[in-house]
Design an enzyme around this catalytic site. Structure first.
Site, short mmCIF file in Angstrom:
data_model
loop_
_atom_site.label_atom_id
_atom_site.label_comp_id
_atom_site.label_asym_id
_atom_site.label_seq_id
_atom_site.Cartn_x
_atom_site.Cartn_y
_atom_site.Cartn_z
N LYS A 57 0.82 -1.22 0.00
CA LYS A 57 0.00 0.00 0.00
C LYS A 57 0.86 1.28 0.00
O LYS A 57 2.08 1.21 0.24
CB LYS A 57 -0.94 -0.04 1.21
CG LYS A 57 -1.93 -1.22 1.16
CD LYS A 57 -2.98 -1.11 2.26
CE LYS A 57 -3.95 -2.29 2.23
NZ LYS A 57 -5.06 -2.11 3.20
N TYR B 265 -12.25 -2.72 -4.09
CA TYR B 265 -12.82 -2.90 -2.75
C TYR B 265 -14.35 -2.88 -2.76
O TYR B 265 -14.96 -2.59 -1.72
CB TYR B 265 -12.28 -1.82 -1.81
CG TYR B 265 -10.86 -2.08 -1.31
CD1 TYR B 265 -10.56 -3.24 -0.58
CD2 TYR B 265 -9.85 -1.16 -1.53
CE1 TYR B 265 -9.28 -3.46 -0.10
CE2 TYR B 265 -8.56 -1.38 -1.05
CZ TYR B 265 -8.28 -2.53 -0.32
OH TYR B 265 -7.02 -2.75 0.16
N ASN C 154 -2.01 0.16 6.64
CA ASN C 154 -1.56 -1.12 7.22
C ASN C 154 -0.63 -1.89 6.29
O ASN C 154 -0.55 -3.12 6.37
CB ASN C 154 -2.76 -1.95 7.70
CG ASN C 154 -3.63 -2.46 6.58
OD1 ASN C 154 -3.50 -2.02 5.43
ND2 ASN C 154 -4.53 -3.37 6.88
N HIS D 121 -2.07 -5.56 1.53
CA HIS D 121 -3.35 -6.27 1.37
C HIS D 121 -3.03 -7.66 0.87
O HIS D 121 -2.09 -7.85 0.10
CB HIS D 121 -4.24 -5.56 0.33
CG HIS D 121 -5.39 -6.43 -0.11
ND1 HIS D 121 -6.55 -6.52 0.60
CD2 HIS D 121 -5.51 -7.29 -1.17
CE1 HIS D 121 -7.36 -7.40 -0.01
NE2 HIS D 121 -6.75 -7.87 -1.08
N GLU E 233 -9.48 -11.11 -7.56
CA GLU E 233 -8.53 -10.00 -7.38
C GLU E 233 -7.36 -10.08 -8.37
O GLU E 233 -6.90 -9.06 -8.87
CB GLU E 233 -8.01 -9.99 -5.93
CG GLU E 233 -9.11 -9.60 -4.94
CD GLU E 233 -8.64 -9.54 -3.50
OE1 GLU E 233 -9.46 -9.20 -2.63
OE2 GLU E 233 -7.45 -9.82 -3.22
P1 CMP Z 1 -7.38 -4.82 3.42
O1 CMP Z 1 -6.91 -6.20 3.66
O2 CMP Z 1 -6.75 -4.06 2.32
O3 CMP Z 1 -8.96 -4.86 3.15
C1 CMP Z 1 -9.81 -3.79 3.48
C2 CMP Z 1 -9.11 -2.71 4.24
O4 CMP Z 1 -9.96 -1.80 4.92
C3 CMP Z 1 -8.26 -3.32 5.34
O5 CMP Z 1 -7.16 -3.98 4.76
C4 CMP Z 1 -7.95 -2.07 6.19
O6 CMP Z 1 -6.81 -1.39 5.74
C5 CMP Z 1 -9.17 -1.17 5.95
N1 CMP Z 1 -9.99 -1.01 7.14
C6 CMP Z 1 -10.22 0.16 7.78
N2 CMP Z 1 -11.03 -0.02 8.83
C7 CMP Z 1 -11.31 -1.34 8.89
C8 CMP Z 1 -12.09 -2.16 9.77
N3 CMP Z 1 -12.75 -1.64 10.81
N4 CMP Z 1 -12.15 -3.49 9.52
C9 CMP Z 1 -11.51 -4.02 8.47
N5 CMP Z 1 -10.76 -3.30 7.59
C10 CMP Z 1 -10.65 -1.98 7.80
#
Ligand code: CMP
Length: 140
Positions: free
Chosen positions: A10, A50, A113, A116, A127
């Site tokens: 990311k 998403y 974070n 992904h 995906e």
């Molecule tokens: P990712 O695995 O990319 O999939 C969805 C993303 O939404 C997740 O990682 C997080 O970075 C983001 N996100 C933000 N808030 C939440 C939440 N409460 N629960 C899950 N994903 C979240």
């Protein structure tokens, strides 16, 4: 079984200049890079990717973050690649991620974070197809 999974480094981790460190974790844990490209996602790219989260309260912030800078997108291939990649990443919230995982070591917050990874075989297929048409993924 040998599987493929979609991984995205990311904007936060790309900005921190840790693409190589993250690739090294994949490679040293039996995952091969089968396709890769850097891309600055458009809003439409990120919203489409998403789409399953469209109704979630964090959707807008998630999309804004994912288009804030370039990302590195790759297909990882290896034995149990989907689960293995999820283990290497650690919990979605870096504060809950186990020591030594990518998110514990490189991520700041649940939005920023670092990575992904697909969560199941069906989502991996969708995906991978979203970012790499069939001809762009390699067997080796
Ligand atoms: P990712 O695995 O990319 O999939 C969805 C993303 O939404 C997740 O990682 C997080 O970075 C983001 N996100 C933000 N808030 C939440 C939440 N409460 N629960 C899950 N994903 C979240």
């Amino acid at each position: 079984a040998v599987e493929r999974t979609l991984s995205i480094i990311k904007p936060d981790a790309v900005a921190k200049n840790v693409i190589g460190k993250i690739y090294s974790r994949f490679e040293s844990n039996g995952l091969k890079i089968a396709a890769a490209k850097m891309k600055h996602l458009s809003r439409a790219d990120a919203e489409g990717f998403y789409a399953v989260h469209r109704e979630r309260p964090f959707f807008k912030d998630l999309v804004d973050f994912m288009i804030s800078g370039p990302v590195m997108i790759q297909v990882l291939e290896g034995e149990n690649a989907i689960t293995k990649n999820r283990e290497l990443m650690g919990a979605t919230d870096p504060k809950k991620a186990e020591k030594g995982t990518i998110r514990a070591d490189f991520a700041e917050s649940i939005d920023a974070n670092a990575v992904h990874g697909s969560d199941a075989p069906e989502t991996a297929k969708v995906e991978i197809g979203y970012f790499f048409p069939g001809m762009e993924v390699y067997n080796r």
